[in-house]
Enzyme design. Structure first.
Site: not given
Length: 455
Positions: A319, A305, A294
């Site tokens: 999740k 990224d 999460s």
């Protein structure tokens, strides 16, 4: 998890209810179906009340069960109906402060069991030990109860007593320990110096004040260090905005994450403001494993990224969905999945997880060694030695367990036995910030940063 104001939540619910009522008034077939569904629930209630073989639950309990069943029919493990008490427990789990005894509890062989004690806690002072099995709480059996229910029974108002019936491996009969509850404050952000150039920060979850606690560390203890290790292993997530707040410290003018759902009002995009204070020159490694989920995955995905950190460890849980809390008048609430996360590069975390840049496997036992460990666990030998000598007395445990295995003709290499004791101390012992002997992921993180610092 977004924390919207209650006013906005109720406004949303009222609008939805209005639209539903309007739609039903315009579609007789659907209205008849709704009446039929309500009639079915009433019929079920009547049959249960008149014919169930023992005294049935109350009407309120039956309807709570019906509500839970309706939500579970979505097939979504993250959506749930919560009673007022369950809602309070969920919020307390992320507040890091509650009335309790200061013990971590797990389910071992279907029995609630004391796993670890918080130092200086009421549980620690009471004489309760890791490995003690919880048979009753205030005279109520724990048989067949899940972990959340047992934990809720033990928690309570500070200053009140809780009576816990314990079964201990070296005791013939169960016995009761009375413990006075106190305010328990869980420290979820811990840190310390690893080397002269590397500082270590462990984040257990993204609850209340997680980001501000990390900020205090970054502006105090971590000042002057060239490298950071941010350990998110075992971090189940928590509040999305806490992860966003933490990311602010590492970026300026960047899109961090966006969410999309069927209802466009829940589509949001989050950006880094001008709150960055960790220099781009600081080298970072983020540690993750299969239990990082999460909000922990959001933080990891953004750092990956933008190539802001090297990700080391194992593939994360996967999740990547957002839950909204819809409260009701009786104090209960609906946790409903409303959207899913996307990383800056558009990566979908849900069901996929995040692959680390460097995959590190933990220590591996052979099949024969796993069979030996299973025998030791079944006989309760490990608990007995832990309770007698303490989980952190690793050298004594090594010698005692090795002697016992010799008498029982059980085989375990010295290396595997030391790893087993390392696991026992990590799981049952007093928490140690880091232990490099068998923590291969942390070892690799240090190697990565040493190499970067030498360039």
């Amino acid at each position: 998890m977004n924390r919207k104001t209650e006013r906005m939540m109720w406004l949303t619910i009222i609008i939805i209810l209005f639209l539903v009522i309007f739609y039903l008034s315009m579609t007789p077939g659907n209205a008849a179906s709704t009446v039929s569904s309500n009639s079915l629930l009433k019929q079920l209630q009547t049959v249960i009340e008149e014919n169930y073989y023992i005294e049935p639950p109350s009407v309120d309990e039956l309807y709570v069960g019906a509500a839970k069943g309706m939500v579970s029919s979505l097939g979504d493990p993250f959506s749930a109906y919560a009673t007022k008490k369950e809602l309070e427990d969920r919020r307390n789990s992320l507040s890091h402060s509650f009335g309790g005894i200061g013990a971590y509890i797990g389910i071992e062989e279907n029995i609630p069991t004391i796993i670890r004690l918080i130092p200086d806690s009421p549980a620690k002072k009471s004489g309760i030990l890791p490995g003690d099995m919880i048979l009753e709480v205030d005279g109520k059996t724990t048989e067949g109860l899940d972990l959340d229910t047992v934990t809720s029974m033990i928690k309570g108002e500070p200053g009140t007593l809780v009576n816990i019936k314990i079964k201990r491996y070296n005791s013939k009969e169960p016995f009761i320990i009375s413990i006075k509850r106190e305010i328990i404050r869980v420290q979820v952000v811990k840190s310390g110096k690893l080397t002269d150039k590397i500082y270590y920060i462990k984040i257990s979850d993204f609850g209340d004040d997680t980001a501000s606690n990390v900020k205090n560390i970054l502006t105090d203890g971590a000042i002057g260090y060239k490298s950071l290790i941010i350990d998110l292993r075992g971090n189940p997530g928590g509040y999305l905005d806490e992860a966003i707040n933490l990311l602010q410290y590492f970026f300026t003018d960047k899109m961090l994450v966006y969410t999309k759902g069927r209802n466009k009002q829940f589509n949001e995009t989050y950006y880094a403001k001008n709150n960055q204070f960790v220099s781009d020159n600081v080298k970072i490694v983020v540690l993750v494993d299969e239990n990082s989920a999460s909000a922990a995955e959001i933080f990891t995905a953004v750092m990956k990224d933008y190539n802001r950190a090297t990700i080391v460890g194992q593939k994360t849980f996967g999740k990547g969905v957002v839950q909204q809390i819809f409260p009701f008048k009786d104090g209960s609430a609906l946790f409903l999945t409303i959207s899913q996360y996307f990383s800056p590069n558009g990566y979908v975390i849900q069901g996929k997880g995040i692959e680390p840049d460097i995959n590190v496997k933990p220590y591996q036992y052979s099949d024969d060694e796993l069979a030996t460990i299973a025998i030791l666990q079944k006989k309760g030998v490990l608990y007995q030695f832990i309770q007698k000598y303490g989980a952190n007395n690793t050298d004594i445990l090594f010698n005692k367990i090795k002697q016992y295995m010799k008498t029982q003709k059980l085989q375990l290499s010295d290396q595997s036995l030391r790893y087993l004791i390392y696991q026992l101390s990590e799981y049952y012992g007093e928490e140690v910030l880091f232990n490099l002997e068998f923590d291969y992921m942390l070892q690799k993180a240090i190697d990565v940063l040493n190499e970067k610092n030498s360039q």
